[in-house]
Every structure is written in C-alpha cells, then in structure tokens.
Motif scaffolding. Structure first.
Motif, mmCIF file in Angstrom:
data_model
loop_
_atom_site.group_PDB
_atom_site.id
_atom_site.type_symbol
_atom_site.label_atom_id
_atom_site.label_comp_id
_atom_site.label_asym_id
_atom_site.label_seq_id
_atom_site.Cartn_x
_atom_site.Cartn_y
_atom_site.Cartn_z
ATOM 1 N N UNK A 244 5.670 -8.000 13.297
ATOM 2 C CA UNK A 244 6.923 -7.294 13.034
ATOM 3 C C UNK A 244 6.854 -6.518 11.730
ATOM 4 N N UNK A 245 6.237 -7.125 10.717
ATOM 5 C CA UNK A 245 6.105 -6.441 9.441
ATOM 6 C C UNK A 245 5.266 -5.176 9.537
ATOM 7 N N UNK A 246 4.186 -5.249 10.302
ATOM 8 C CA UNK A 246 3.343 -4.052 10.480
ATOM 9 C C UNK A 246 4.088 -2.975 11.252
ATOM 10 N N UNK A 247 4.857 -3.375 12.268
ATOM 11 C CA UNK A 247 5.614 -2.378 13.034
ATOM 12 C C UNK A 247 6.680 -1.697 12.177
ATOM 13 N N UNK A 248 7.241 -2.453 11.226
ATOM 14 C CA UNK A 248 8.259 -1.898 10.341
ATOM 15 C C UNK A 248 7.668 -1.147 9.157
ATOM 16 N N UNK A 249 6.364 -1.202 9.012
ATOM 17 C CA UNK A 249 5.710 -0.502 7.904
ATOM 18 C C UNK A 249 5.928 -1.147 6.556
ATOM 19 N N UNK A 250 6.013 -2.492 6.520
ATOM 20 C CA UNK A 250 6.295 -3.183 5.264
ATOM 21 C C UNK A 250 5.073 -3.328 4.365
ATOM 22 N N UNK A 251 3.914 -2.928 4.846
ATOM 23 C CA UNK A 251 2.703 -3.089 4.048
ATOM 24 C C UNK A 251 2.121 -1.792 3.530
ATOM 25 N N UNK A 252 2.878 -0.690 3.618
ATOM 26 C CA UNK A 252 2.355 0.588 3.137
ATOM 27 C C UNK A 252 3.497 1.584 2.996
ATOM 28 N N UNK A 253 3.203 2.675 2.293
ATOM 29 C CA UNK A 253 4.168 3.750 2.161
ATOM 30 C C UNK A 253 5.425 3.357 1.406
ATOM 31 N N UNK A 254 6.479 4.180 1.587
ATOM 32 C CA UNK A 254 7.708 3.938 0.838
ATOM 33 C C UNK A 254 8.433 2.687 1.312
ATOM 34 N N UNK A 255 8.315 2.361 2.603
ATOM 35 C CA UNK A 255 8.935 1.124 3.086
ATOM 36 C C UNK A 255 8.265 -0.084 2.441
ATOM 37 N N UNK A 256 6.932 -0.040 2.368
ATOM 38 C CA UNK A 256 6.208 -1.126 1.728
ATOM 39 C C UNK A 256 6.564 -1.255 0.263
ATOM 40 N N UNK A 257 6.733 -0.127 -0.420
ATOM 41 C CA UNK A 257 7.095 -0.166 -1.844
ATOM 42 C C UNK A 257 8.483 -0.791 -2.024
#
Length: 291
Positions: A244-257
């Motif tokens: 779920x975290x990878x699908x939401x982009x929580x590990x990169x980009x502005x969402x991850x930040x």
C-alpha cells in the motif's frame, strides 16, 4: 567468555559505572553527558575490536578512537581507498564553518531572545544550536580534515531534510555513525534469523531504549517517550515499504517527503520531552553561558 562477547562488555559496564558513581551533587546535564559518552565509548571499542584491519599505523588507530566520532572502523582504518577518502572541496570546509557558526549563533544569541516564560522554546532553540555545532558543524570539519589526508571518514550528516523516505533518512542521511553500528551488529544478524520486518522493529526498539537511558533517566521523567518515538519510526518504515505504501508513493518524491517529515515531526515531543528540555538542556545552556 568468548572474545566476541568480551567486545560487548564495555557497552554494558561503562554506563553501569556512571550510574553507580552518580551522586545528587551532579547536575542532571552532567549525568546525561556521562551516560552518552560511556555508551558511545563502548560502541567505539566494539567497532575497533571487530575491524580486523592489519598493518594500520598507530596514529590512525588513535585517531579513530579519540578524534573521530564515526563508527565505521573498517573504512577509517582500511588500507584501501574508499568513496569517502578523497580530498574535500573548499566549499565543504566553508559549509562546515558556516554550520558551526549558525549553531553558535542559535545557542548563544537567538536563545537569549526567547521570552523567559517559555523555557521549552528556549531549550529547543538551544538543542538545535547544539546539534548544528556538533553533528553538522564540528563533525563535518573533522570529516574534511581526515579526508584531506586520505582517510575514509564519511560525514555523519548528509542533508537529512531532503530525504524522500524514512529509509533514506535513517539509513543514509541522519547520524550515519549509529546507522553503521546498528546495521552491522543488530540488523544483519537479526534479519537472518527473524526476517526483515522483525529486525527493523527490534533495531528501532533498541535505539529507543538507548535514547531513554540517555534522555529520560537523567531527566527523571518522560520515561518511554523516546522508545515510543523510535518504534513509530520503525512502523513508519514498514508502512512505506508495504504494498500500500508503494502504491501511494510514500517512499519517494513529494509524497515520500511529506510522509517522512510528518512521521519525524509529529511525535518529536515524546522524544525530546519537556522534562529533558527543561531540566537538562536549559540548565546546560546556563552552565555554558548561553543564557
């Protein structure tokens, strides 16, 4: 007792000696620094014993033990050049000086401007100043000095505020000395037997317990707060690496930040809790003439 086990003894017994020697006459901040230094000295000894680097000159061994805060003994003592053994650019020297001066300005200047009725804010300004002086400033200058003579001394801080994931923050950018230690001596052995998720949570829990010893015990309050903070960091790391975290982009980009900064900032008050700030940091600032 095996030689491998003996390497861990100072980490256990040096803090115990500090606790046994501590008296009510000690300022709480002195007790805190003594505990922190004793644990650090035990970690330094462990990494030095396990480095197994032959032929290293005496000056380099003494330098690692007494004049370098990092805990990657193999890189520092190794005979072969590493990625961090090249000479630093002049810009790095100036950046280290600037960060040191900024920290001193916060500690001895800005902190005095905070109204007297908000000691928690005063302590926070002082804490940021102390971290800027030591971790970002002086330690960076030491890295430059050692690298200028060809020693592998990676800076302990590497622009942590640009981290786009918790994994990047804790694994590459914030206090790499402690990361080097825990990854080698805790995470790798535990992950081999327990799996990665359990190893991640265990390592962060250990980090929390160490911070509780250094922060909450001398402060006489806030017990469990640092442990909770680090367990939350481990949980956040597992969340960002989940499907779920990878699908939401929580590990990169502005969402991850945003995810990273949120997980770091929201619970920061339980790590550096009011008893620590008011009863350790503020009195220490007075002792060094910052207030």
């Amino acid at each position: 007792m095996t030689p491998r086990f003996r390497g861990w003894l100072p980490i256990v017994f040096l803090p115990l000696v500090v606790v046994l020697l501590e008296t009510p006459a000690w300022p709480r901040w002195a007790f805190m620094w003594a505990l922190a230094i004793s644990i650090y000295a035990g970690c330094k000894w462990l990494t030095w014993r396990r480095a197994q680097v032959e032929g290293t000159p005496l000056w380099r061994r003494v330098g690692y033990l007494l004049a370098w805060p990092g805990l990657d003994a193999r890189s520092f003592l190794g005979e072969h050049p590493s990625a961090w053994s090249s000479r630093p650019a002049p810009r790095e020297w100036w950046l280290g000086v600037l960060k040191t001066a900024t920290g001193l300005g916060l500690l001895f200047g800005v902190a005095r401007l905070v109204p007297a009725g908000v000691p928690y804010v005063t302590g926070w300004v002082g804490m940021i100043g102390i971290v800027m002086v030591l971790h970002f400033g002086v330690f960076h200058l030491l890295s430059c000095a050692w690298r200028s003579v060809g020693v592998g001394a990676r800076p302990l801080m590497d622009r942590p505020l640009v981290s786009s994931s918790l994994g990047e923050f804790w694994g590459r950018r914030w206090n790499t000395a402690f990361r080097d230690l825990t990854h080698r001596f805790c995470f790798r052995p535990l992950s081999a037997g327990w799996g990665v998720p359990a190893a991640v949570l265990t390592v962060f829990a250990i980090s929390g317990l160490i911070h509780d010893v250094v922060i909450s015990v001398p402060a006489g309050g806030g017990h469990g707060g640092p442990s909770l903070f680090f367990v939350l960091q481990g949980a956040g790391l597992l969340i960002e690496r989940s499907g779920a975290g990878r699908r939401l982009g929580l590990g990169s980009g502005w969402r991850g930040w945003l995810f990273t900064m949120g997980f770091l900032i929201a619970p920061i008050g339980v790590l550096f809790h009011p008893p620590f700030v008011a009863d350790i940091i503020v009195p220490f600032m007075r002792a060094v003439g910052a207030l």
